[in-house]
Motif scaffolding. Structure first.
Motif, PDB file in Angstrom:
ATOM      1  N   PHE A 251      27.461-122.423 -32.778  1.00 50.28           N
ATOM      2  CA  PHE A 251      26.145-121.798 -32.680  1.00 50.28           C
ATOM      3  C   PHE A 251      25.061-122.861 -32.507  1.00 50.28           C
ATOM      4  N   ALA A 252      25.156-123.920 -33.281  1.00 47.57           N
ATOM      5  CA  ALA A 252      24.161-124.987 -33.191  1.00 47.57           C
ATOM      6  C   ALA A 252      24.112-125.555 -31.775  1.00 47.57           C
ATOM      7  N   GLU A 253      25.296-125.689 -31.175  1.00 47.13           N
ATOM      8  CA  GLU A 253      25.365-126.230 -29.823  1.00 47.13           C
ATOM      9  C   GLU A 253      24.696-125.282 -28.832  1.00 47.13           C
ATOM     10  N   GLU A 259      20.484-131.171 -34.622  1.00 47.99           N
ATOM     11  CA  GLU A 259      20.178-131.507 -36.011  1.00 47.99           C
ATOM     12  C   GLU A 259      20.982-130.647 -36.992  1.00 47.99           C
ATOM     13  N   LEU A 260      21.386-129.470 -36.533  1.00 51.66           N
ATOM     14  CA  LEU A 260      22.147-128.572 -37.414  1.00 51.66           C
ATOM     15  C   LEU A 260      23.584-129.057 -37.618  1.00 51.66           C
ATOM     16  N   VAL A 261      24.048-129.881 -36.682  1.00 48.35           N
ATOM     17  CA  VAL A 261      25.426-130.383 -36.818  1.00 48.35           C
ATOM     18  C   VAL A 261      25.388-131.650 -37.667  1.00 48.35           C
ATOM     19  N   ASP A 262      25.208-131.444 -38.924  1.00 42.69           N
ATOM     20  CA  ASP A 262      25.081-132.526 -39.898  1.00 42.69           C
ATOM     21  C   ASP A 262      26.106-132.247 -40.976  1.00 42.69           C
ATOM     22  N   ASP A 263      26.732-133.275 -41.480  1.00 41.45           N
ATOM     23  CA  ASP A 263      27.782-133.068 -42.481  1.00 41.45           C
ATOM     24  C   ASP A 263      27.302-132.216 -43.657  1.00 41.45           C
ATOM     25  N   ARG A 264      26.026-132.325 -43.973  1.00 41.27           N
ATOM     26  CA  ARG A 264      25.518-131.572 -45.139  1.00 41.27           C
ATOM     27  C   ARG A 264      25.574-130.063 -44.912  1.00 41.27           C
ATOM     28  N   PHE A 265      25.588-129.658 -43.629  1.00 36.13           N
ATOM     29  CA  PHE A 265      25.450-128.228 -43.340  1.00 36.13           C
ATOM     30  C   PHE A 265      26.756-127.572 -42.896  1.00 36.13           C
ATOM     31  N   LEU A 266      27.824-128.317 -42.880  1.00 38.96           N
ATOM     32  CA  LEU A 266      29.032-127.782 -42.241  1.00 38.96           C
ATOM     33  C   LEU A 266      29.826-126.827 -43.131  1.00 38.96           C
TER      34      LEU A 266
END
Lengths: 358, 414
Positions: A251-253, A259-266
C-alpha cells in the motif's frame, strides 16, 4: 414494494409505538405477507419531518385498522383480528405504555395458534422489563455508547438502529417459530426480543475481551484498538474509511509514500505504538487524493478502503442502482430494501450470474 | 424440545464474524450446524483473543472470538484443496437444508460449489452467500470489512454531530448486522421451501443490510435535499443528553416534554429558580451515577448509565433473562459466552441446558462423516493419509497473540 412473495398468504397484525415490531412488519410486508397495523382511532400523520420520513420507511406496503382501544367493542374486534392472524407483532418504547388489551401477557394467553413477537427496549420479561427508554438511553443501556465517541464525548448510532436490529431478530424468531414442526395449533407461541440484547449482539467482541483477556473496551474516538489504520481520514474532497492490514508495504508503495516503509511501522504493534506519527503522514498523503481515488488505490492492493458517502449520495450510486438495492416508489422516493436483501429464486440465479459476469 | 429449527441441517462454510453469527443464530433456534473448517487456512477467529492472551499448545482451541460465535455447532475439518474433501462436502450438502458461505464471489465456484450445481443435486437446498457488496455490480470483488460497510452505506456520515467530521461506530458494525440479516433471509427461504419444495439462492450484501437500518435517513435526504440532522441526544426531545456523574460514569436521560423535564429536575433536587438545562447536568455532576439513575427511574424518566461490557456481564436483568452462559469448554473452561437472544416459549429457542460449548477443532469430523455419509474406519484413515482432513490445522500461519501492551499504552483498554 414486495421483494419476493416468500411469505404470501401470511396474515400479520402489528401494533407498535416503538419501531422494532414495525420493522418486523416491514420485512414481512416486503416479502408478501398481508400486514395490518392497528392504530388508535383518530391518529394523524406525523408532523415532525424526520418522524414523517420514518413512517414512510417503516409502514409502506401495510394496511391500517383504526381501533378505539377504549371503546365498548374494542375487545371483541381485537379478538376477532387475533383469531385470524398468523403473526402478531407488538412493541414500543415502554412496556407499560401498551394498552391493556395488547399487553403481551394477555395476548400470549389467547386460545389461538398465532406466533406472538414482542420487541421492547428491555424485553417483555425480567426484572427491568418495565423501564421506559428512548433511542438515546437504549444506546447507553445496550453498550454501544461505551465504545462510540471519545472519552469526553460519548456518541450513539444515528436513528433507531438498535430497535430495527431487534426487529430483524424478532422477525427471524417469528418465522422460525412458524417453521417449528411441533408448534401448537391452539396455543400462542411467543418470541420475545429485547432491543438491549440486540445492541449487545453488536458489541459481543467486547464481551470476549472482557471474558478472555480481562480488559474493558473504552471509547477511542475515530481510532480502532484492534489495528491501525482502521478509521476515517479526511482527503481532498471528503472522507475515506482507511483500512490497511497485511499489505502495508504494498500500500505504501502504491500510495507513493516511501516514508511509511520503515521498520518501526511494519508490524501491527509497531503501527499501533506510532499511531500519532503515522496519522500525520497519512493525513498529508491522503490530502492529495480524492476519496474515489483512495478507494481505488486501497482496493487495488486488496485493502478494504471505502468512501464515506452521505445518505444523499448512496441511492444514486451505480453499484446500488445496478443491484436494485433501492426501489423507486410511485412518488419517486427511493427506499432501501428491507434488511434481508434479495432472495433470488433458482430460476433467477442464472440471470444474476450473467449480469455479474457482464 | 430443542427449538423451532430442530431437524434443519446447516452446512456452514463461513468465515469470521458475520457468517459465524448468522449460523449461530440458527443454532440458537435449534438447527444442527456443521461448521466446515479448513486445514491450511482455518477460521482466523480461532486465533483471536486467546484466553489470558496465552496461545498455549493448542492455540486454535483457545480463541475467544471463535468460541463466542460458534457455540452449539459441530466442527468438521475438510481440506477443500483436495478432491476427496470436496466430494465429501458435496455429499453433506446433498443431505442439508441450508448451505452458507462467505468467500469472495469466485472462490466457491472454483471449488465446484455453484448454486446451479448444488440445486441440481438438492432442489430444496437454500444457499446463502455473504459478501460486503453482493454478487453483482461493479464493486462485487471489492474487499470489505465491517467499517467499510458502515461508511459505504452512509451510516458513518450520520455519526457524530452537525458541524463535526463523521464518526464511525466503535465496533465492526457491519458484521453483526450482516449476520443477523442473513439469518433472517435464511429462515424466510426455508419457509418458502417448506411450501414449494424448492430452495433458493440468497445474495447477501452486508452493506445493503446496514443501509436498511437507516431507511428514514434516505427518505428525509430525498425529501429535503440534505441529510437529516446529527445530534448527540434524542431528536425531538424536550431535553436529552449524556452527562458525567461525580464517579466519572455517564448518565443519559431523555425527557419527551416539559412535564418530564420538571419531573427530572425535581427528582434530582435542582434548586428552584435554576433552569433545568443548567440544573440537571449540575446535579448529575454532584451525584453518583447510580443515585442519579435511581432518582430519575423513580420519576419515570427514560434514563440509563452508559453500560460497558463489565457492567453488562454483571447486569441482573440480563442475568435473569439468561443472556449469558458459561459452557464447560474442553480447552478454556467455563468462560462467558453470549447466549440466545430469542426468549419466552420453550419451543422457539434451544434451551440453555441444551446449548453446547463451541467445538474443538475437528471435534466432530469423524462422527459426522460416519453418521451422515457412512464412511468406514478404513476410509477415515485414508482421508487422513491423503490430507483430506486433519486433527490439527497447518501451523505455518499461526498469528501471534494480541498486542495488548500497545492497546494499553494508548489507553484504548483498561
Amino acid at each position: 414494494m414486495t421483494t419476493t412473495n416468500a411469505l404470501r398468504g401470511l396474515r400479520v397484525l402489528e401494533h407498535s409505538d416503538g419501531d422494532g415490531a414495525a420493522y418486523l412488519g416491514r420485512i414481512m410486508a416486503d416479502h408478501g405477507a398481508s400486514v395490518t397495523r392497528i392504530v388508535p382511532a383518530g391518529s394523524t400523520k406525523a408532523a415532525d419531518p424526520l418522524a414523517a420520513a420514518r413512517d414512510v420507511a417503516l409502514h409502506h406496503g401495510k394496511d391500517t385498522f383504526a381501533l378505539d382501544l377504549d371503546g365498548p367493542d374494542a375487545e371483541s374486534q381485537l379478538d376477532a383480528l387475533l383469531a385470524a392472524a398468523d403473526v402478531v407483532a407488538i412493541g414500543g418504547w415502554s412496556l407499560d405504555d401498551v394498552h391493556p388489551l395488547l399487553q403481551p401477557a394477555r395476548l400470549s394467553a389467547q386460545p389461538c395458534g398465532f406466533v406472538l413477537a414482542t420487541v421492547f427496549p428491555y424485553g417483555a420479561t425480567g426484572p427491568g422489563a418495565h423501564r421506559p427508554a428512548t433511542p438515546l438511553t437504549l444506546s447507553a443501556a445496550g453498550g454501544l455508547m461505551s465504545v462510540t465517541g471519545t472519552p469526553d464525548a460519548p456518541r450513539r448510532p444515528w436513528g433507531r438502529q438498535e430497535m430495527y436490529l431487534a426487529g430483524i431478530l424478532a422477525y427471524t424468531g417469528a418465522v422460525a417459530a412458524l417453521l417449528a414442526r411441533n408448534r401448537p395449533a391452539d396455543r400462542v407461541t411467543w418470541v420475545d426480543v429485547s432491543a438491549q440484547e440486540a445492541a449487545i449482539v453488536t458489541i459481543e467482541a467486547g464481551f470476549v475481551f472482557e471474558s478472555f483477556l480481562h480488559v474493558t473496551r473504552k471509547r477511542a474516538g475515530a481510532t480502532n484498538p484492534l489495528g491501525y489504520p482502521y478509521e476515517v481520514f479526511p482527503c481532498a474532497d471528503g472522507y475515506v474509511m482507511a483500512a490497511i492490514g497485511h499489505d502495508w508495504e504494498y500500500f505504501a508503495e502504491v500510495l507513493g509514500e516511501p516514508e511509511l516503509v520503515d521498520d518501526r511501522f511494519l508490524t501491527l504493534e509497531g503501527r499501533l505504538m506510532n499511531r500519532a506519527h503515522l496519522d500525520v503522514i497519512l493525513t498529508r498523503a491522503f490530502a492529495r487524493f480524492t476519496r474515489e481515488d483512495l478507494m481505488a488505490i486501497g482496493q487495488a492492493v486488496r485493502c478494504p478502503f471505502g468512501v464515506v458517502y452521505s445518505v444523499l449520495e448512496v441511492p444514486g450510486l451505480e453499484h446500488w442502482q445496478r443491484r436494485g438495492s433501492f426501489v423507486k416508489q410511485e412518488d419517486g422516493l427511493q427506499l432501501p430494501r428491507s434488511a434481508i436483501g434479495a432472495l433470488f429464486h433458482a430460476e433467477r440465479h442464472s440471470a444474476l450470474t450473467a449480469e455479474a459476469t457482464a | 424440545m430443542s427449538g423451532a429449527l430442530e431437524g434443519v441441517t446447516v452446512i456452514d462454510l463461513t468465515w469470521s464474524w458475520a457468517g459465524g453469527l448468522s449460523t449461530r443464530l440458527l443454532a440458537d433456534l435449534g438447527a444442527d450446524v456443521l461448521r466446515i473448517e479448513g486445514v491450511v487456512r482455518p477460521d482466523w477467529t480461532r486465533f483471536l483473543c486467546y484466553k489470558d492472551n496465552e496461545p498455549g499448545n493448542v492455540p486454535w482451541d483457545r480463541g475467544g472470538y471463535f468460541q463466542d460465535l460458534n457455540h452449539s455447532k459441530q466442527s468438521v475439518v475438510l481440506n477443500l484443496y483436495t478432491e476427496s474433501a470436496r466430494e465429501l462436502l458435496l455429499r453433506l450438502i446433498d443431505q442439508a437444508d441450508v448451505f452458507v458461505e462467505s468467500f469472495a464471489p469466485r472462490v466457491t465456484e472454483g471449488w465446484g460449489l455453484s448454486f446451479e450445481r448444488l440445486h441440481a443435486r438438492n432442489p430444496r437446498l437454500v444457499m446463502a452467500s455473504l459478501t460486503g457488496f453482493g454478487q453483482s455490480g461493479p464493486w462485487r470483488d471489492y474487499s470489505v470489512f465491517g467499517p467499510t460497510m458502515e461508511s459505504m452505506s452512509g451510516v458513518t456520515s450520520l455519526g457524530g454531530v452537525d458541524g463535526a467530521p463523521p464518526e464511525r461506530i466503535g465496533v465492526f458494525y457491519g458484521d453483526p448486522i450482516t449476520g443477523c440479516s442473513t439469518a433472517a433471509a435464511i429462515v424466510t427461504a426455508l419457509y418458502e421451501a417448506r411450501i414449494t419444495g424448492q430452495g433458493q439462492y440468497i445474495d447477501v450484501a452486508g452493506t445493503e443490510a446496514v443501509m436498511s437500518l437507516v431507511g428514514e435517513a434516505y427518505v428525509y435526504a430525498q425529501q429535503h435535499g440534505e441529510p437529516p440532522p446529527r445530534v448527540a441526544g434524542d431528536l425531538g426531545a424536550a431535553f436529552s443528553g449524556s452527562f458525567p456523574a461525580v464517579d466519572g460514569e455517564w448518565v443519559c436521560l431523555s425527557c419527551r416534554d416539559e412535564a418530564q423535564v420538571r419531573a427530572a429536575a425535581n427528582a434530582l433536587g435542582v434548586p428552584a429558580g435554576q433552569s433545568p438545562a443548567d440544573g440537571i447536568p449540575a446535579r448529575i455532576r454532584a451525584l453518583s451515577s447510580s443515585l442519579a439513575v435511581e432518582a430519575l427511574q423513580r420519576a419515570g424518566i427514560p434514563v440509563s448509565r452508559i453500560l460497558d461490557t463489565a457492567d453488562l456481564i454483571a447486569d441482573p436483568h440480563l442475568e435473569a433473562r439468561g443472556l449469558h452462559f458459561r459452557p464447560e469448554h474442553g480447552a478454556v473452561g467455563d468462560l462467558l459466552n453470549t447466549g440466545s437472544v430469542f426468549r419466552s416459549s420453550p419451543s422457539v429457542a434451544r434451551p440453555l441446558g441444551e446449548t453446547r460449548p463451541s467445538p474443538l477443532y475437528g471435534e466432530h469430523t469423524k462422527s459426522v462423516l460416519q453418521s451422515r455419509i457412512g464412511i468406514t474406519d478404513t476410509e477415515w484413515h485414508e482421508l487422513l493419509a491423503e490430507a483430506a482432513t486433519a486433527i490439527i490445522p497447518s501451523q505455518e500461519l499461526l498469528p501471534p497473540p494480541a498486542p495488548i501492551a500497545a492497546w494499553r499504552i494508548q489507553g484504548l483498554i483498561e
